[in-house]
Design an enzyme around this catalytic site. Structure first.
Site, PDB file in Angstrom:
ATOM      1  N   ASP A  62      32.417 -28.732  18.983  1.00 45.44           N
ATOM      2  CA  ASP A  62      33.319 -29.748  18.420  1.00 45.44           C
ATOM      3  C   ASP A  62      33.986 -30.683  19.439  1.00 45.44           C
ATOM      4  OD1 ASP A  62      32.864 -27.566  16.788  1.00 45.44           O
ATOM      5  OD2 ASP A  62      34.957 -27.207  16.334  1.00 45.44           O
TER       6      ASP A  62
HETATM    7  N1  DQQ Z   1      34.411 -24.519  16.008  1.00 47.19           N
HETATM    8  C1  DQQ Z   1      34.575 -24.545  14.578  1.00 47.19           C
HETATM    9  C2  DQQ Z   1      36.054 -24.610  14.420  1.00 47.19           C
HETATM   10  C3  DQQ Z   1      36.548 -23.732  15.523  1.00 47.19           C
HETATM   11  C4  DQQ Z   1      35.619 -24.063  16.639  1.00 47.19           C
HETATM   12  C5  DQQ Z   1      33.835 -25.660  13.929  1.00 47.19           C
HETATM   13  C6  DQQ Z   1      35.321 -22.909  17.549  1.00 47.19           C
HETATM   14  O1  DQQ Z   1      36.498 -24.159  13.162  1.00 47.19           O
HETATM   15  O2  DQQ Z   1      37.892 -23.997  15.854  1.00 47.19           O
HETATM   16  O3  DQQ Z   1      32.592 -25.868  14.514  1.00 47.19           O
HETATM   17  O4  DQQ Z   1      34.445 -23.274  18.575  1.00 47.19           O
END
Ligand code: DQQ
Length: 575
Positions: A62
């Protein structure tokens, strides 16, 4: 330009169904414990991008806390410093002055305190009055994956790059209340300030199968209280990750600061669906006094909803850029490659090109377009004008670098009469299912026509991006596909026929398409950014200078390429 008259793309049906049914997708949090700390021995270059954001090696997911501060854009992102699969997550940090060329810095936030010892997960930045940035992020506090919300502030506001961030000892700011699932309580949004002087943020989560955007409020940004009701929730959608909530102007193209309210704005709520690996958004009305958001009845509020992107795109986040009065969207393009191949190549994941978001004048959806700074990378240019494409024509675009290119094309046609009927049985299907039944190689009436990207000359490998137009009860249905089915001869790959419908007025009998082609990604914008699809692909032969680009038509109605502009893209300085 070369002209091939024969269009021999027929593929035996059994082969097609095999390719479509193979689904080795790597979801956001597949955990491969043994490989989490297996550092890359070498980094395979052939599919690395020339102008899409990547670190030098290892896993990324992300985009986090994007912001503009004192002349500098900051991008943080979820990163595994030790390996090419998800794990050991820190907030890596890069800075830029143009959103295209990036300088890497040391990770800004990493596990070190009891409130984030087991992970520093996603979150957002807010620039508080007095020009003070603050990051809110999710900390993992134990082996059971318990999630809390923390904050971090720059150690030295006079450092132009804000290299060091401090996590004060009064963290965590927010822990989940009794009755809330502690392992589905994460990803705080950028805060907005109400007229009542209270800051508000959202976190994603779920109760049973209902996706929820929890609302928290604070006067001082330190003491947060859960609002009586979530700002919004939707039954049957499962866990919501990475919510994003922001105003869009009802007229004009300026973006708005997250706190703007009033009669002249609509709000957008985007959520990332843990269960499907897709995101959807609704447009609607925000009632600040009741702290409720109600989607418009033109926005389906479930997994059939509008998507920013119908392809490899997840965990996106937007920010307001005050220097150019625009809202900019970042999205992570997850992998199509199998985890074992990510380990072999030493890297996984890219960020897509940041996109400007505006409200479509019809008011029912958003428009997205690559930030204009991308154009600075355009190099050698070729143009095709008024090129007729008869049924079966495939026209080569030469004189540029097809594996690293930007292509803008406008197609026109004389009549809609030959559009095929939309099979009533397809009404229950989504666009991707329709596309998988009618790929680029199934001849049509009006379409398929479009681009063939990352292709070998003999079309053993190719990724077509194209339109097909159907008629349905006096209306026209426009389907846009980015079909990875034949993108690679390699077996273990996720190769979907990604697709979305395009809500476009065909009165002028024109459709436009822009594709950003970059070695292992094809990022496409249909009809001026109404429908966007990104495909991650791994050709084995159509690589580097062996890749080709074509325009094609495989429908009975002749299509004119009114203009096709293609540019070689220079390599950006990315990390
Ligand atoms: N990636 C998810 C999120 C979390 C993060 C979404 C953890 O919900 O915070 O891809 O790497």
């Amino acid at each position: 330009m070369e002209l091939h008259n024969k269009f021999l793309w027929a593929l035996p049906v059994f082969m097609l169904s095999f390719l479509i049914s193979y689904n080795g997708v790597e979801a956001s949090h597949n955990v491969y414990l043994h490989y989490q700390s297996l550092s890359a021995i070498k980094v395979e270059q052939v599919h690395r991008t020339g102008y899409h954001f990547q670190p030098k090696k290892h896993w990324i997911n992300d985009p986090n806390g994007p912001m503009y501060y004192n002349g500098v854009y900051h991008l943080f992102y979820q990163y595994n410093p030790k390996g090419a699969v998800w794990g050991n997550i820190v907030w890596a940090h890069s800075v830029s002055t143009d959103l295209i060329n990036w300088t890497p810095l040391e990770p800004a936030i990493f596990p070190s305190k009891p409130f984030d010892k087991y992970g520093c997960w996603s979150g957002s930045a807010t620039v508080l009055p007095g020009n003070k940035p603050v990051i809110l992020y999710t900390g993992i506090v134990d082996k059971n994956n318990t999630q809390v919300q923390n904050y971090a502030v720059p150690a030295n506001l006079s450092d132009p790059y804000l290299r060091k961030w401090v996590k004060p000892d009064n963290n965590p700011l927010i822990v989940s209340e009794a009755g809330v699932n502690k392992t589905a309580f994460r990803d705080p949004t950028t805060a907005w300030l109400g007229r009542d002087g209270e800051w508000r943020i959202l976190m994603g989560g779920r109760r049973k199968d209902t996706g929820i955007a929890f609302l928290y409020k604070s006067r001082d940004f330190m003491k947060w209280k859960k609002a009586a009701n979530p700002i919004h929730q939707s039954a049957g959608t499962g866990n919501w990750e990475c919510p994003d909530f922001y105003p869009v102007a009802k007229s004009g193209t300026n973006g708005l600061d997250t706190s703007v309210l009033g009669q002249n704005v609509k709000h957008a709520l985007k959520v990332s669906l843990d269960a499907t690996r897709f995101e959807y958004y609704t447009l609607g009305k925000y009632y600040p006094a009741e702290d409720r958001y109600v989607p418009d009845n033109t926005s389906p509020d479930n997994w059939k909803g509008l998507r920013y992107d119908y392809g490899n795109f997840y965990a996106s986040k937007s920010f307001f850029d005050p220097s150019k009065n625009r809202r900019v969207l970042w999205g992570w393009a997850n992998e199509s490659d199998a985890a074992k191949d990510d380990i072999k190549k030493g890297w996984a994941g890219i960020q897509l090109i940041p996109r400007t978001i505006t409200l479509d004048p019809i008011g029912k959806q958003l428009l997205q377009w690559p930030v204009k700074e991308l154009d600075t990378l355009r190099g050698a240019h070729v143009r095709l004008s008024n090129q007729l494409l008869k049924k079966g024509d495939l026209v080569g675009v030469t004189g540029i670098t097809p594996a690293q290119a930007d292509v803008e094309v406008t197609f026109s046609f004389r009549s809609l009469d030959l559009a095929e009927p939309f099979d009533p049985k397809w009404k229950k299907l989504d666009a991707q299912d329709v596309c998988s039944k009618r790929g680029s190689f199934v001849q049509g009436g009006l379409g398929p026509f479009g681009l063939v990207t990352l292709a070998t000359e003999d079309l053993q490998e190719y990724t077509p991006v194209f339109f097909r137009i159907f008629k349905d009860a006096g209306k026209h249905v426009v389907l846009m596909c980015s079909d990875a089915t034949r993108s690679s001869l390699k077996k273990e790959l996720y190769r979907p026929s990604f697709a979305g419908f395009v809500d476009v007025d065909l009165t002028d009998k024109k459709l436009s398409l822009r594709s950003l082609i970059d070695h292992s990604v094809v990022e496409s914008f249909g009809a001026g950014g109404k429908t966007c699809i990104s495909s991650r692909v791994y050709p084995t032969k159509a690589v580097s200078d062996k890749a080709h680009l074509y325009a094609f038509n495989n429908g009975t109605e002749a299509i004119t390429v009114e203009t096709l502009d293609a540019w070689s893209m220079k390599t950006a300085k990315v990390n």
